[in-house]
Design a protein around this motif. Sequence first.
Motif, PDB file in Angstrom:
ATOM      1  N   PHE A  29       0.701  -1.077   0.246  1.00  0.00           N
ATOM      2  CA  PHE A  29       0.299   0.445  -0.192  1.00  0.00           C
ATOM      3  C   PHE A  29       1.134   1.607  -0.260  1.00  0.00           C
ATOM      4  O   PHE A  29       0.792   2.227  -0.274  1.00  0.00           O
ATOM      5  CB  PHE A  29      -0.916   0.251   1.384  1.00  0.00           C
ATOM      6  N   VAL A  41      -5.647   5.017  -0.587  1.00  0.00           N
ATOM      7  CA  VAL A  41      -5.093   4.170  -0.285  1.00  0.00           C
ATOM      8  C   VAL A  41      -6.419   3.996   1.488  1.00  0.00           C
ATOM      9  O   VAL A  41      -6.340   2.906   2.040  1.00  0.00           O
ATOM     10  CB  VAL A  41      -3.993   4.111   0.704  1.00  0.00           C
ATOM     11  N   GLY A  75      -1.077  -0.780   5.583  1.00  0.00           N
ATOM     12  CA  GLY A  75      -1.232   0.110   4.413  1.00  0.00           C
ATOM     13  C   GLY A  75      -1.571   1.018   5.048  1.00  0.00           C
ATOM     14  O   GLY A  75      -0.991   2.721   5.513  1.00  0.00           O
TER      15      GLY A  75
END
Length: 466
Positions: free
Chosen positions: A89, A101, A146
Amino acid sequence: MTTTAHTSAGRPPVPGASPSEARRAQRKSFFASIVGQLLEWYEWSAYAVFAPYIAAALFNPADTVSGLLATFGVFAIGFLFRPLGGIVFGRIADRRGRRFVLVTTMLLMASASVLIGLLPTFTSIGIAASLLLLLARIVQGFAHGGESATANSYIAEIAPARSRGLWGSAVFMTIFGGAFLAFILGGVITGVLTEPEVQSWGWRIPFLLGAVLAVVALWLRVGMVESDVFAAEDDETEAGGTAEAAAPAAERDPAQDGLGAEHFSARTLSPLSPALSLVLIFFLVSGVAASNYTWTSYVSTYAQTQEGMDPNGAYWSLVAALVVGLASLPFWGWVSDRVGRKPVLYVFAIGLIVTVFPLMGFIDHRPWTLFVSTSIALFLLSAGAGLLASVMAETFPTSSRTASIGFAYSLATAVFGGTTPYVNQLAVKWDVPWASNLFIAFAAALALWAAWRLPERKGIDLTIVR
């Protein structure tokens, strides 16, 4: 020059927006990011808060000690997937933008939370219950890697340079805040329901509730805008020129950063190789992670299972202590904006090394002992935790900031964060509780060395970090 907030595709979300309008849009995005982070950390913390009940429901109930160890083992495995999520990510965020994201990770966390809340018990489907729990935690760990990396980059980038420490402390406030909400719910559930009711179905409530609230956070995040720092880097890439061609430091709105261009043109950055930067941030985060997951995730279980503390009393003691931690985070962020990052980091690392043994030894069956010890620990921990977002952003360049943070931050939390509750419980089982304290002190010593080696970059313009 008219300043606009950009998306990753280079399109302003509000065409022709004035600097004040762009700042208002980014403040709304700041709020959306914080709300989403808060809910994600609430879902993550709920697992640790209800660990004893999860162990009895989804693992072999005939062996409670092994079940609890297995529960914390799954907790640790979820962390092992955070570095992968941070790398994957992080690269996406550095190319497609932070907003994309943050929306995606919100969806993944909510889906996994629903799965945990609806899982059949070990008695019903046997080992499949444990495996499905493991799958859900892997998804959450991947998404969290992420999420954490992107949120740390995003909030540091939209913050005014002279207040980056204060704004950046909000990232870790969501971590404490998530645990705060989880422990409040733990206190309410164990106070209202009987023990059999909590064990039967009450422990599922936090996960299902978190999934519902995530829909609100997702709606807020859809309207987020990109940071000017990322937009300038994106424009540079598209134009094949320099960042100054897209958004010169001399033309940046001084009210945005709070510092004039002369401040930055006179600043000489201390050289720091990419490899050394990763190592230093890894060590710094390691010290924070080991202490954080001891004092916000494990210590409640320790007080209940080893000291005989009433679960309800333990939960409310942690809630009160987390209020101290929440108040401490912006305080230390504010202090770092004035005296620098390094002095505050020294307070954090040295303070934890000196106090970890007496604070853990002070806890007994009385809830107030848990409150006192945890409050002191969280006050010291906040000195390091509150600065992570600003220090990491001031260490890595924009073009690789999220990916670098994703790798170093997530790997450190996997090695020294996710394993900490398991190490603590294992040390208790082997009757060497001092070993877990030594583990925490060692991680804090690594953080102390990192703080000594990191250059002081308080208030630096992030567009000139290369």
